[in-house]
Scaffold this motif. Structure first.
Motif, PDB file in Angstrom:
ATOM      1  N   VAL A  70       0.833  -1.200   0.000  1.00 55.24           N
ATOM      2  CA  VAL A  70       0.000   0.000   0.000  1.00 55.24           C
ATOM      3  C   VAL A  70       0.869   1.252   0.000  1.00 55.24           C
ATOM      4  O   VAL A  70       0.605   2.221  -0.718  1.00 55.24           O
ATOM      5  N   ARG A  72       3.645   1.676  -1.336  1.00 53.52           N
ATOM      6  CA  ARG A  72       4.295   1.932  -2.630  1.00 53.52           C
ATOM      7  C   ARG A  72       3.457   2.881  -3.483  1.00 53.52           C
ATOM      8  O   ARG A  72       3.980   3.475  -4.423  1.00 53.52           O
ATOM      9  N   GLN A  73       2.182   3.008  -3.154  1.00 54.08           N
ATOM     10  CA  GLN A  73       1.301   3.876  -3.930  1.00 54.08           C
ATOM     11  C   GLN A  73       1.225   5.286  -3.351  1.00 54.08           C
ATOM     12  O   GLN A  73       0.633   6.175  -3.969  1.00 54.08           O
ATOM     13  N   SER A  74       1.818   5.509  -2.194  1.00 58.13           N
ATOM     14  CA  SER A  74       1.699   6.805  -1.521  1.00 58.13           C
ATOM     15  C   SER A  74       2.652   7.825  -2.118  1.00 58.13           C
ATOM     16  O   SER A  74       3.801   7.513  -2.442  1.00 58.13           O
ATOM     17  N   ASP A  75       2.183   9.066  -2.257  1.00 54.53           N
ATOM     18  CA  ASP A  75       3.058  10.157  -2.686  1.00 54.53           C
ATOM     19  C   ASP A  75       3.568  10.973  -1.504  1.00 54.53           C
ATOM     20  O   ASP A  75       4.253  11.975  -1.685  1.00 54.53           O
ATOM     21  N   LYS A  93      11.915   6.189  -3.149  1.00 56.43           N
ATOM     22  CA  LYS A  93      10.843   5.245  -2.867  1.00 56.43           C
ATOM     23  C   LYS A  93      11.409   3.835  -2.864  1.00 56.43           C
ATOM     24  O   LYS A  93      12.028   3.393  -3.840  1.00 56.43           O
ATOM     25  N   GLU A 136      11.806   0.023  -3.376  1.00 51.43           N
ATOM     26  CA  GLU A 136      11.244  -0.895  -4.357  1.00 51.43           C
ATOM     27  C   GLU A 136      11.215  -2.332  -3.855  1.00 51.43           C
ATOM     28  O   GLU A 136      10.675  -3.213  -4.530  1.00 51.43           O
TER      29      GLU A 136
END
Length: 219
Positions: free
Chosen positions: A64, A66-69, A103, A105
């Motif tokens: 989840v 990984r989708q956050s900005d 970010k 990975e």
């Protein structure tokens, strides 16, 4: 600090015969294989080989995140927040920074970094928990970090060193030593704590202040 790490990140395994078969090496200042002006312990045999295990809950949380900005951190206060003034300096080309800086990975990488309104946010990749904020100033040729916010009741011993390490190793993608306490003289424990904190970006552990570290030769 060690108790705080255990509470935040989980129980550390006590070193035993099964967990000590790693070729850790100390490099003294001036050694041919040491690219830094600091005495460092090469812990890559451990941090580059261990695989992060997780429960389904933590694994799902990592996915989840990984989708956050990172915009959810704007204006967020850290628990027991306090700040320290500092003067960390980095080269910069004057380009405006906004959004995701780094970010993770893979689960073996423990940090996500964002910047909004000249404030860096350093959050844990598995949980999204905000650990540090750093107020920055920019010019045509440099980036200055003037103030760092942190949890004063838990993690305050190495905050400037850790933010400097995160900037160098994650934001600028440079192999760089991180500062850590001398943990009972156990190299294995140093490697374990380093991995808990910084994952596979923890390459060289150092017991000294790292804010004046220079790279003396090509890596």
């Amino acid at each position: 600090m060690l108790n705080w790490i255990k509470n935040k990140l989980g129980v550390l395994k006590e070193p035993n015969e099964e967990t000590t078969d790693y070729d850790f090496r100390w490099y003294e200042v001036g050694d041919e294989e040491n690219p830094f002006n600091k005495r460092v312990l090469d812990i890559r045999p451990f941090t580059h080989s261990v695989i992060s295990g997780s429960t389904d809950v933590f694994g799902s949380a990592f996915g989840v995140m990984r989708q956050s900005d990172g915009k959810n951190h704007i204006g967020q206060k850290i628990e027991n927040e306090n700040f320290i003034e500092t003067n960390l300096e980095y080269p910069h080309n004057g380009e405006m920074l906004d959004g995701v800086i780094f970010k993770s990975e893979e689960m073996e990488c423990k940090w996500d970094i964002y910047i909004y309104d000249n404030c860096f946010y350093f959050a844990r990749s598995w949980s999204g928990e905000l650990w540090f904020k750093a107020q920055a100033e920019f010019s045509d040729n440099k980036l200055l970090i003037k103030k760092i916010f942190f949890d004063e009741e838990g993690y305050n011993e190495e905050v400037v060193n850790d933010v400097h390490f995160l900037m160098k190793s994650h934001a600028f993608n440079q192999p760089f030593p991180h500062k850590i306490l001398d943990l009972s003289g156990s190299e294995m424990l140093v490697a374990q704590v380093s991995f808990k904190l910084h994952g596979n970006r923890a390459c060289y552990a150092c017991f000294d202040d790292i804010t004046d570290t220079t790279i003396t030769k090509s890596l």
